[in-house]
Design a protein around this motif. Structure first.
Motif, PDB file in Angstrom:
ATOM      1  N   TYR A  50      75.049  40.028  34.781  1.00  0.00           N
ATOM      2  CA  TYR A  50      74.298  40.165  36.034  1.00  0.00           C
ATOM      3  C   TYR A  50      73.973  38.779  36.559  1.00  0.00           C
ATOM      4  N   VAL A  51      74.328  38.539  37.812  1.00  0.00           N
ATOM      5  CA  VAL A  51      74.139  37.229  38.433  1.00  0.00           C
ATOM      6  C   VAL A  51      73.347  37.390  39.730  1.00  0.00           C
ATOM      7  N   PRO A  52      72.025  37.226  39.688  1.00  0.00           N
ATOM      8  CA  PRO A  52      71.252  37.270  40.933  1.00  0.00           C
ATOM      9  C   PRO A  52      71.327  35.921  41.639  1.00  0.00           C
TER      10      PRO A  52
ATOM     11  N   LEU B 202      63.508  34.242  41.996  1.00  0.00           N
ATOM     12  CA  LEU B 202      64.743  34.427  41.242  1.00  0.00           C
ATOM     13  C   LEU B 202      64.467  34.454  39.748  1.00  0.00           C
ATOM     14  N   ARG B 203      63.731  33.462  39.266  1.00  0.00           N
ATOM     15  CA  ARG B 203      63.471  33.378  37.820  1.00  0.00           C
ATOM     16  C   ARG B 203      62.625  34.550  37.351  1.00  0.00           C
TER      17      ARG B 203
ATOM     18  N   ALA C  77      66.309  40.780  32.373  1.00  0.00           N
ATOM     19  CA  ALA C  77      66.801  40.457  31.028  1.00  0.00           C
ATOM     20  C   ALA C  77      66.013  41.238  29.984  1.00  0.00           C
TER      21      ALA C  77
ATOM     22  N   VAL D 268      72.399  37.504  31.682  1.00  0.00           N
ATOM     23  CA  VAL D 268      71.852  37.324  33.031  1.00  0.00           C
ATOM     24  C   VAL D 268      71.948  35.842  33.389  1.00  0.00           C
ATOM     25  N   HIS D 269      72.585  35.563  34.493  1.00  0.00           N
ATOM     26  CA  HIS D 269      72.802  34.169  34.924  1.00  0.00           C
ATOM     27  C   HIS D 269      72.275  33.967  36.334  1.00  0.00           C
ATOM     28  N   PRO D 270      70.985  33.688  36.517  1.00  0.00           N
ATOM     29  CA  PRO D 270      70.463  33.466  37.871  1.00  0.00           C
ATOM     30  C   PRO D 270      71.037  32.185  38.484  1.00  0.00           C
TER      31      PRO D 270
ATOM     32  N   ALA E 280      64.883  37.637  37.310  1.00  0.00           N
ATOM     33  CA  ALA E 280      65.895  37.531  36.252  1.00  0.00           C
ATOM     34  C   ALA E 280      65.268  37.795  34.882  1.00  0.00           C
TER      35      ALA E 280
ATOM     36  N   SER F 125      67.280  38.265  45.092  1.00  0.00           N
ATOM     37  CA  SER F 125      66.918  38.233  43.665  1.00  0.00           C
ATOM     38  C   SER F 125      66.627  39.603  43.085  1.00  0.00           C
TER      39      SER F 125
END
Ligand code: AVJ
Length: 328
Positions: free
Chosen positions: A109-111, A119-120, A127, A135-137, A123, A91
């Protein structure tokens, strides 16, 4: 399952995690030599202790890799065209990830992380730092191929796997992961991966057995976690942290060594450790250029460029998905 954005999600509910932890611990302590998968070191307390490790004077990898990202921005820009979706495996670090994203003009960006909470948080942090960047976790186990969000479906990808986390894995697991990454990222992908280097054994051992005892706490936290979460009775004061260099496999190993003949219970099962016996808790493989290339090539990635920090302690490698072609 699908989340609000319609992404396929595997659910990692607390019950499932608790069951997997118990199963791994009971199985690992029933085998000889005793060993527990390293991922269980990283609960909230363990993750915080690892953060503290990254600031220790003896622990060079984080500083060295961060320095490479700073110093090599011009090279990275030259080799990585703008408009890629950066897919980070894990993450994200609050320092390294912004350095990369500032440098290369990504389109998204994709964690990816198995732990939704980290993760959240990561992210949201990102962002905020990069207001224009989508940003797309994705909450997922990246050891398997992951289906990425549709929003980045057509973008070329740059995988980012810093920290020499690949070094935690034995060769066949590392190769499996690299192959999964290639599937996740697609045939036109690039991969930017950090890998620690073989060096003087005293320097390596000090990095994993620091004077302040933070790494010892990190290791012992696993036994503490077993006692707390699995009803364990491990006598913590009878275990000591050991970091040793395994020259055959080219890795630092962390163990918990018993100072005495001890017996304890976990989830109603009895275990014994003889004095001097250990529980193996983590591997951290170190590489040289050839072993790095062999590993990457075996995983479907062709090295493009390789950078070291000024002390030659750590390496960052850019690789491209190997194109299928005939080879002699
Ligand atoms: C997070 C796996 C990269 O192997 O250097 C540090 C973990 N363990 N000190 C490493 C770790 C003890 C770290 N990685």
């Amino acid at each position: 399952m699908a989340n609000a954005k319609g992404l396929a999600l595997v659910e990692y509910d607390e019950d499932g995690v608790a069951k997997a932890f118990r199963a791994d611990v009971l199985e690992g302590l029933a085998q000889e030599p005793k060993a527990i998968p390293a991922r269980w070191l990283y609960d909230d307390a363990g993750s915080e202790l690892f953060e503290a490790i990254t600031r220790l004077p003896e622990y060079y990898p984080t500083r060295a890799e961060t320095a490479i990202l700073r110093e090599r921005c011009a090279d990275l820009r030259r080799l990585i065209a703008p408009g890629r979706a950066v897919v980070e495996f894990g993450s994200g670090s609050s320092v390294k990830t912004p350095l990369l994203l500032e440098c290369i003009e990504p389109a998204a960006y994709v964690p990816l992380d198995i732990s939704g909470d980290f993760l959240r948080a990561a992210a949201a942090d990102l962002a905020e730092k990069f207001p224009g960047l989508p940003v797309h976790p994705v909450e997922a186990d990246f050891m398997q191929p992951v289906r990425l969000p549709e929003a980045v479906g057509t973008l070329p990808k740059l995988g980012f796997f810093p920290g020499s986390t690949i070094g935690n894995m034995v060769a066949r697991t590392a190769v499996d992961l690299l192959r999964s990454m290639r599937q996740t990222l697609g045939g036109d992908a690039l991969l930017l991966i950090g890998m620690d280097l073989v060096k003087d054994v005293a320097v390596l051992v000090a990095a994993y057995d620091d004077a302040q005892g933070v790494t010892a706490e990190f290791n012992l936290n696993l036994a503490r976690r077993i006692n707390r979460e699995l009803g364990g009775t491990i006598p913590l004061d009878k275990l000591r942290h050991v970091a040793c260099w395994n020259d055959t496999y080219g890795r630092i190993e962390m163990h918990l060594e018993s100072l005495d003949d001890i017996e304890f219970e976990i989830s109603g099962r009895r275990f014994a450790l003889a004095r001097g016996e250990t529980i193996h808790t983590e591997n951290s493989h170190k590489f040289d250029r050839r072993s790095q290339y062999t590993l990457l090539l075996a995983g479907g990635w062709t090295p493009v460029e390789r950078w070291l920090d000024e002390n030659g302690q750590f390496s960052l490698i850019l690789a491209e998905a190997t194109r299928p072609r005939n080879a002699p």
